[in-house]
Structure formats: C-alpha cells, structure tokens
Design a protein around this motif. Sequence first.
Motif, mmCIF file in Angstrom:
data_model
loop_
_atom_site.group_PDB
_atom_site.id
_atom_site.type_symbol
_atom_site.label_atom_id
_atom_site.label_comp_id
_atom_site.label_asym_id
_atom_site.label_seq_id
_atom_site.Cartn_x
_atom_site.Cartn_y
_atom_site.Cartn_z
ATOM 1 N N SER A 191 -0.406 5.327 -3.091
ATOM 2 C CA SER A 191 0.724 5.720 -3.936
ATOM 3 C C SER A 191 2.023 5.780 -3.152
ATOM 4 C CB SER A 191 0.436 7.071 -4.596
ATOM 5 O OG SER A 191 0.217 8.070 -3.605
ATOM 6 N N GLN A 192 1.958 6.206 -1.901
ATOM 7 C CA GLN A 192 3.163 6.291 -1.079
ATOM 8 C C GLN A 192 3.603 4.912 -0.616
ATOM 9 O OE1 GLN A 192 3.991 9.746 1.353
ATOM 10 N NE2 GLN A 192 4.037 8.441 3.176
ATOM 11 N N CYS A 193 2.645 4.067 -0.231
ATOM 12 C CA CYS A 193 2.981 2.720 0.236
ATOM 13 C C CYS A 193 3.592 1.877 -0.883
ATOM 14 C CB CYS A 193 1.744 2.034 0.804
ATOM 15 S SG CYS A 193 1.214 2.718 2.395
ATOM 16 N N VAL A 195 5.854 2.782 -2.877
ATOM 17 C CA VAL A 195 7.283 3.068 -3.054
ATOM 18 C C VAL A 195 8.072 2.984 -1.755
ATOM 19 C CG1 VAL A 195 6.945 4.458 -5.118
ATOM 20 C CG2 VAL A 195 6.854 5.563 -2.879
ATOM 21 N N LEU A 196 7.396 3.017 -0.599
ATOM 22 C CA LEU A 196 8.158 2.896 0.638
ATOM 23 C C LEU A 196 7.405 2.204 1.768
ATOM 24 C CD1 LEU A 196 6.876 5.358 2.538
ATOM 25 C CD2 LEU A 196 8.437 6.756 1.215
ATOM 26 N N GLY A 197 6.317 1.542 1.467
ATOM 27 C CA GLY A 197 5.584 0.799 2.487
ATOM 28 C C GLY A 197 5.678 -0.696 2.281
ATOM 29 N N GLU A 198 4.822 -1.418 2.981
ATOM 30 C CA GLU A 198 4.795 -2.873 2.828
ATOM 31 C C GLU A 198 4.382 -3.269 1.416
ATOM 32 O OE1 GLU A 198 5.991 -4.720 5.104
ATOM 33 O OE2 GLU A 198 6.098 -3.185 6.661
ATOM 34 N N LEU A 199 3.606 -2.427 0.773
ATOM 35 C CA LEU A 199 3.156 -2.711 -0.598
ATOM 36 C C LEU A 199 4.324 -2.791 -1.566
ATOM 37 C CD1 LEU A 199 0.783 -3.098 -2.551
ATOM 38 C CD2 LEU A 199 0.603 -0.594 -2.704
ATOM 39 N N GLU A 200 5.383 -2.036 -1.293
ATOM 40 C CA GLU A 200 6.553 -2.042 -2.172
ATOM 41 C C GLU A 200 7.081 -3.460 -2.383
ATOM 42 O OE1 GLU A 200 11.130 -0.243 -2.355
ATOM 43 O OE2 GLU A 200 10.012 -0.292 -0.465
ATOM 44 N N ALA A 201 7.231 -4.211 -1.295
ATOM 45 C CA ALA A 201 7.762 -5.577 -1.397
ATOM 46 C C ALA A 201 6.778 -6.511 -2.088
ATOM 47 C CB ALA A 201 8.098 -6.110 -0.009
ATOM 48 N N ALA A 202 5.486 -6.326 -1.836
ATOM 49 C CA ALA A 202 4.479 -7.183 -2.466
ATOM 50 C C ALA A 202 4.426 -6.956 -3.969
ATOM 51 C CB ALA A 202 3.108 -6.921 -1.838
ATOM 52 N N LEU A 203 4.575 -5.702 -4.389
ATOM 53 C CA LEU A 203 4.600 -5.399 -5.824
ATOM 54 C C LEU A 203 5.854 -5.982 -6.476
ATOM 55 C CD1 LEU A 203 3.391 -1.683 -5.728
ATOM 56 C CD2 LEU A 203 2.163 -3.594 -6.775
ATOM 57 N N ALA A 204 6.981 -5.832 -5.786
ATOM 58 C CA ALA A 204 8.252 -6.333 -6.329
ATOM 59 C C ALA A 204 8.234 -7.843 -6.486
ATOM 60 C CB ALA A 204 9.404 -5.911 -5.420
ATOM 61 N N ALA A 205 7.522 -8.526 -5.587
ATOM 62 C CA ALA A 205 7.441 -9.984 -5.640
ATOM 63 C C ALA A 205 6.358 -10.471 -6.595
ATOM 64 C CB ALA A 205 7.168 -10.542 -4.241
ATOM 65 N N GLY A 206 5.617 -9.551 -7.179
ATOM 66 C CA GLY A 206 4.546 -9.924 -8.101
ATOM 67 C C GLY A 206 3.328 -10.502 -7.404
ATOM 68 N N ARG A 228 -13.467 -3.399 8.395
ATOM 69 C CA ARG A 228 -13.708 -4.726 8.946
ATOM 70 C C ARG A 228 -15.194 -5.046 8.842
ATOM 71 N NH1 ARG A 228 -11.605 -8.601 12.459
ATOM 72 N NH2 ARG A 228 -9.587 -7.559 12.348
ATOM 73 N N GLN A 229 -15.510 -6.184 8.251
ATOM 74 C CA GLN A 229 -16.895 -6.571 8.050
ATOM 75 C C GLN A 229 -17.347 -7.684 8.991
ATOM 76 O OE1 GLN A 229 -17.966 -7.079 3.858
ATOM 77 N NE2 GLN A 229 -16.099 -5.989 3.276
ATOM 78 N N ASP A 230 -16.381 -8.380 9.580
ATOM 79 C CA ASP A 230 -16.713 -9.514 10.425
ATOM 80 C C ASP A 230 -15.650 -9.637 11.512
ATOM 81 O OD1 ASP A 230 -16.485 -12.652 11.030
ATOM 82 O OD2 ASP A 230 -18.507 -12.226 10.333
ATOM 83 N N ALA A 231 -16.066 -10.118 12.662
ATOM 84 C CA ALA A 231 -15.118 -10.270 13.771
ATOM 85 C C ALA A 231 -13.961 -11.193 13.403
ATOM 86 C CB ALA A 231 -15.841 -10.803 15.001
ATOM 87 N N ALA A 232 -14.208 -12.146 12.533
ATOM 88 C CA ALA A 232 -13.177 -13.115 12.168
ATOM 89 C C ALA A 232 -12.192 -12.589 11.135
ATOM 90 C CB ALA A 232 -13.835 -14.394 11.646
ATOM 91 N N ASP A 233 -12.429 -11.408 10.594
ATOM 92 C CA ASP A 233 -11.562 -10.870 9.553
ATOM 93 C C ASP A 233 -10.119 -10.706 10.036
ATOM 94 O OD1 ASP A 233 -13.606 -10.730 7.742
ATOM 95 O OD2 ASP A 233 -13.855 -8.543 7.848
ATOM 96 N N ILE A 234 -9.216 -10.771 9.075
ATOM 97 C CA ILE A 234 -7.805 -10.462 9.293
ATOM 98 C C ILE A 234 -7.519 -9.164 8.555
ATOM 99 C CG2 ILE A 234 -5.415 -11.195 8.961
ATOM 100 C CD1 ILE A 234 -6.545 -14.102 8.735
ATOM 101 N N THR A 235 -7.158 -8.115 9.280
ATOM 102 C CA THR A 235 -6.925 -6.817 8.655
ATOM 103 C C THR A 235 -5.489 -6.364 8.894
ATOM 104 O OG1 THR A 235 -7.800 -5.719 10.638
ATOM 105 C CG2 THR A 235 -9.330 -6.092 8.821
ATOM 106 N N ILE A 236 -4.945 -5.679 7.893
ATOM 107 C CA ILE A 236 -3.593 -5.126 7.981
ATOM 108 C C ILE A 236 -3.651 -3.676 7.538
ATOM 109 C CG2 ILE A 236 -1.226 -5.231 7.095
ATOM 110 C CD1 ILE A 236 -1.625 -8.216 6.622
ATOM 111 N N CYS A 237 -3.043 -2.795 8.319
ATOM 112 C CA CYS A 237 -2.956 -1.379 7.943
ATOM 113 C C CYS A 237 -1.488 -0.979 7.833
ATOM 114 C CB CYS A 237 -3.676 -0.500 8.955
ATOM 115 S SG CYS A 237 -3.792 1.232 8.415
ATOM 116 N N ASP A 238 -1.146 -0.356 6.727
ATOM 117 C CA ASP A 238 0.218 0.030 6.395
ATOM 118 C C ASP A 238 0.325 1.552 6.535
ATOM 119 O OD1 ASP A 238 2.738 0.228 5.303
ATOM 120 O OD2 ASP A 238 2.225 -0.687 3.378
ATOM 121 N N LEU A 239 1.034 2.014 7.557
ATOM 122 C CA LEU A 239 1.166 3.453 7.813
ATOM 123 C C LEU A 239 2.573 3.918 7.495
ATOM 124 C CD1 LEU A 239 -0.745 3.776 11.229
ATOM 125 C CD2 LEU A 239 -1.628 4.194 8.924
#
Length: 248
Positions: A191-193, A195-206, A228-239
């Motif tokens: 909920s916080q991300c 309105v002020l995290g990286e998610l804000e821009a992704a939501l705005a861009a649809g 992470r489920q696999d060594a090859a995964d790409i993970t992003i954490c928004d703090l």
Amino acid sequence: MAQGISSVTEAELRLGISLNTELVDMVERGFVALAQGQVTGAEPVSEAFTDLQAAAAGAVAAKYLAPKDVRVAGVIGTGVQARLQMRAAHLVRPFERLLVFGRNLQKAARCAVDLSEALGIDCEVTTDPADLVAQSQLVVTATSARAPVLKAEWLHKNLHITAIGADQAGKTEIDPRALVAASLYVTDRASQCAVLGELEAALAAGLWPDDTPPLELGDVIIGKVEGRQDAADITICDLTGAGHRIRG
C-alpha cells in the motif's frame, strides 16, 4: 576520511548501536511483526537510527531474495545510505568486489575508497551503470532520482536489485518495465509503495494491474509466500521505510 563514513561512525557511537547482524535480526523481526499484523505504525526514532535501520532492511531483503553466491555487487549512488547499504549487504552476502556508479566522479571515487577500507575488498568506480548491472549479482540503488537510473533491458539472470531511493511521491529509480519483467517483485508494504515507491510509476504507466498487489517482504520471511525459487531468478525489492522503522 569522507564525511559520509565519519558521520555514520559517529552516529553509531552516539546511538550505542552498530550496523551488525544483531540490528539486521531486529529489523527482520519488525518485518515479521508487520506481516502478522502486530504493529500498525512506525515508532519515532532519530534520523541517524532510521538510516541504520534502512540499511539493515536492505540486508534483510538481500538475505531472502539475493542469489546465495554473490561475488560482485554494485551500488548506484554515493551518499551515506549507499555506503550503509553496502556495508549491511556484505553482512549477509559477503561479495568479493564492489562497483560504484555516481553522476559525480569525485564523490563516486571517495565512496569507493571508503567502502574498500570499511569492507576490506576491491571497490571500483565505473562510468557505465549498464556494465555495473551486467557484472553484478546484487545491485542497490540509493539515489534521489525522479527518473529511472536502472533500465529494464539491463536485467539478467541471477540478479537481485534493492531500490531504496523512492521514499517520496514522484521519486523513481527503476524502469517500471523492470518490475513486470522480473521473476519476483517484492515490497516492504504494498500500500505504501503504491503511493511513493517504484510501484507508483508502474501503476501510473498502466504496467502493473491495480487489482494485483505485489508480495510483501514480511510474508516472504514468514514463509507465507515464496521468495527466490531459482538461482537464475531476477528479483527486485522496493523499500520505502514501512518495515524498517518499527521494532519487532
């Protein structure tokens, strides 16, 4: 010694607490409490202590989401939080080499020297953020950017990114397309991300559906959802500060 490192050290001495595994464990308990609904808000703490908690939160993210074997790490940013984040990340993923990128080369060089001294490893300045990402298994973005400093096309297998700069509305460090392209995108609090995290821009861009909230780090820690489920995964954490400003 640079002001960034000296001010951090002085803050730790003044607060009587160090950036160590005990602090990381405390912040991890805070995320667990948040996930279990045992806390509803942040405790008032000093700015210096908040800086240390933010760094510890980055270490918790790396502990649960980064590849087990991190040999090269990268940081985009050259300030106090960039230094703290890499010190903290090294506690849980003891990388052997660190790449530093900043718009100001002098500040980047000073940051690299400080972190080399603090961690006892090889730290190098790079002028190419794409190459920094390409060489790294763990990347931290710690800037005040309002436009992406890390592009979606730079993503590669066996990569974790922790973004900590988007702590106010309008700030963004990560290309919104990267959130969708990643194997896993995790927030400290969805909920916080929004309105002020990286998610804000992704939501705005649809690019991110309004009715599909991303996972939260606390739920990963308690095993409610998989990280992470696999060594090859790409993970992003928004703090954005939701979890690390509480005490568990």
